[in-house]
Design a protein around this motif. Structure first.
Motif, PDB file in Angstrom:
ATOM      1  N   LYS A 173       6.674   3.159   1.556  1.00  0.00           N
ATOM      2  CA  LYS A 173       5.391   2.576   1.965  1.00  0.00           C
ATOM      3  C   LYS A 173       4.275   3.056   1.030  1.00  0.00           C
ATOM      4  O   LYS A 173       3.461   2.254   0.556  1.00  0.00           O
ATOM      5  CB  LYS A 173       5.091   2.978   3.410  1.00  0.00           C
ATOM      6  CG  LYS A 173       3.839   2.377   3.965  1.00  0.00           C
ATOM      7  CD  LYS A 173       3.662   2.776   5.425  1.00  0.00           C
ATOM      8  CE  LYS A 173       2.353   2.223   5.966  1.00  0.00           C
ATOM      9  NZ  LYS A 173       2.125   2.636   7.355  1.00  0.00           N
ATOM     10  N   GLN A 174       4.277   4.356   0.744  1.00  0.00           N
ATOM     11  CA  GLN A 174       3.272   4.923  -0.158  1.00  0.00           C
ATOM     12  C   GLN A 174       3.418   4.322  -1.565  1.00  0.00           C
ATOM     13  O   GLN A 174       2.423   3.958  -2.196  1.00  0.00           O
ATOM     14  CB  GLN A 174       3.421   6.438  -0.204  1.00  0.00           C
ATOM     15  CG  GLN A 174       2.399   7.141  -1.075  1.00  0.00           C
ATOM     16  CD  GLN A 174       2.651   8.640  -1.125  1.00  0.00           C
ATOM     17  OE1 GLN A 174       3.783   9.100  -0.984  1.00  0.00           O
ATOM     18  NE2 GLN A 174       1.584   9.401  -1.319  1.00  0.00           N
ATOM     19  N   TYR A 175       4.653   4.202  -2.030  1.00  0.00           N
ATOM     20  CA  TYR A 175       4.914   3.617  -3.344  1.00  0.00           C
ATOM     21  C   TYR A 175       4.380   2.184  -3.404  1.00  0.00           C
ATOM     22  O   TYR A 175       3.700   1.799  -4.370  1.00  0.00           O
ATOM     23  CB  TYR A 175       6.418   3.645  -3.641  1.00  0.00           C
ATOM     24  CG  TYR A 175       6.819   2.790  -4.820  1.00  0.00           C
ATOM     25  CD1 TYR A 175       6.652   3.239  -6.124  1.00  0.00           C
ATOM     26  CD2 TYR A 175       7.357   1.520  -4.622  1.00  0.00           C
ATOM     27  CE1 TYR A 175       7.009   2.444  -7.204  1.00  0.00           C
ATOM     28  CE2 TYR A 175       7.711   0.718  -5.695  1.00  0.00           C
ATOM     29  CZ  TYR A 175       7.541   1.179  -6.982  1.00  0.00           C
ATOM     30  OH  TYR A 175       7.895   0.394  -8.038  1.00  0.00           O
ATOM     31  N   ASN A 176       4.687   1.402  -2.397  1.00  0.00           N
ATOM     32  CA  ASN A 176       4.252   0.000  -2.389  1.00  0.00           C
ATOM     33  C   ASN A 176       2.731  -0.116  -2.349  1.00  0.00           C
ATOM     34  O   ASN A 176       2.150  -0.988  -3.014  1.00  0.00           O
ATOM     35  CB  ASN A 176       4.883  -0.748  -1.213  1.00  0.00           C
ATOM     36  CG  ASN A 176       6.364  -0.998  -1.425  1.00  0.00           C
ATOM     37  OD1 ASN A 176       6.830  -1.121  -2.557  1.00  0.00           O
ATOM     38  ND2 ASN A 176       7.119  -1.044  -0.341  1.00  0.00           N
ATOM     39  N   GLN A 177       2.079   0.770  -1.593  1.00  0.00           N
ATOM     40  CA  GLN A 177       0.615   0.766  -1.547  1.00  0.00           C
ATOM     41  C   GLN A 177       0.030   1.123  -2.914  1.00  0.00           C
ATOM     42  O   GLN A 177      -0.900   0.465  -3.404  1.00  0.00           O
ATOM     43  CB  GLN A 177       0.105   1.747  -0.487  1.00  0.00           C
ATOM     44  CG  GLN A 177       0.349   1.302   0.932  1.00  0.00           C
ATOM     45  CD  GLN A 177       0.011   2.390   1.949  1.00  0.00           C
ATOM     46  OE1 GLN A 177      -0.109   3.569   1.624  1.00  0.00           O
ATOM     47  NE2 GLN A 177      -0.133   1.979   3.208  1.00  0.00           N
TER      48      GLN A 177
END
Length: 111
Positions: free
Chosen positions: A76-80
């Motif tokens: 999720k952090q990577y995608n954000q």
């Protein structure tokens, strides 16, 4: 007549036979006790291993779940961050395009 001092006492053969019978009985009880103790020990050891394996499996399930949760959060952090990076790159490309068009118009106007 003088009473015999050994009257009423078992004979040496009778004592030896009784001793042998008691010894055989004790040996039998010992063998049975060893068999029972060994079986109980084996059963408790197996229960201990079974319980330990169940605990290890439960721990592995819990740990796998924690890893999946952390992996989900990392994704999720990577995608954000990827979205923000792409957005910033698009913004800079748009600004670059505007600057290029402005400079081109100025050049055309000066020529």
């Amino acid at each position: 007549q003088v009473p015999s001092l050994t009257a009423g006492l078992p004979t040496p053969d009778a004592v030896a036979a009784q001793k042998e019978a008691f010894a055989k009985n004790l040996e039998k009880q010992l063998r049975e006790g060893v068999v029972l103790l060994t079986a109980t020990h084996k059963q408790k050891t197996e229960q201990l291993h079974t319980s330990a394996n169940e605990q290890v499996n439960q721990y592995n399930i819990m740990l796998d779940q924690q890893v999946k949760e952390q992996e989900f959060l990392l994704n999720k952090q990577y995608n954000q961050q990827l979205s923000m990076l792409q957005s910033a790159a698009q913004q800079q490309m748009a600004e670059l395009q505007q600057q290029a068009e402005l400079l081109l118009r100025e050049w055309e106007a000066d020529s």
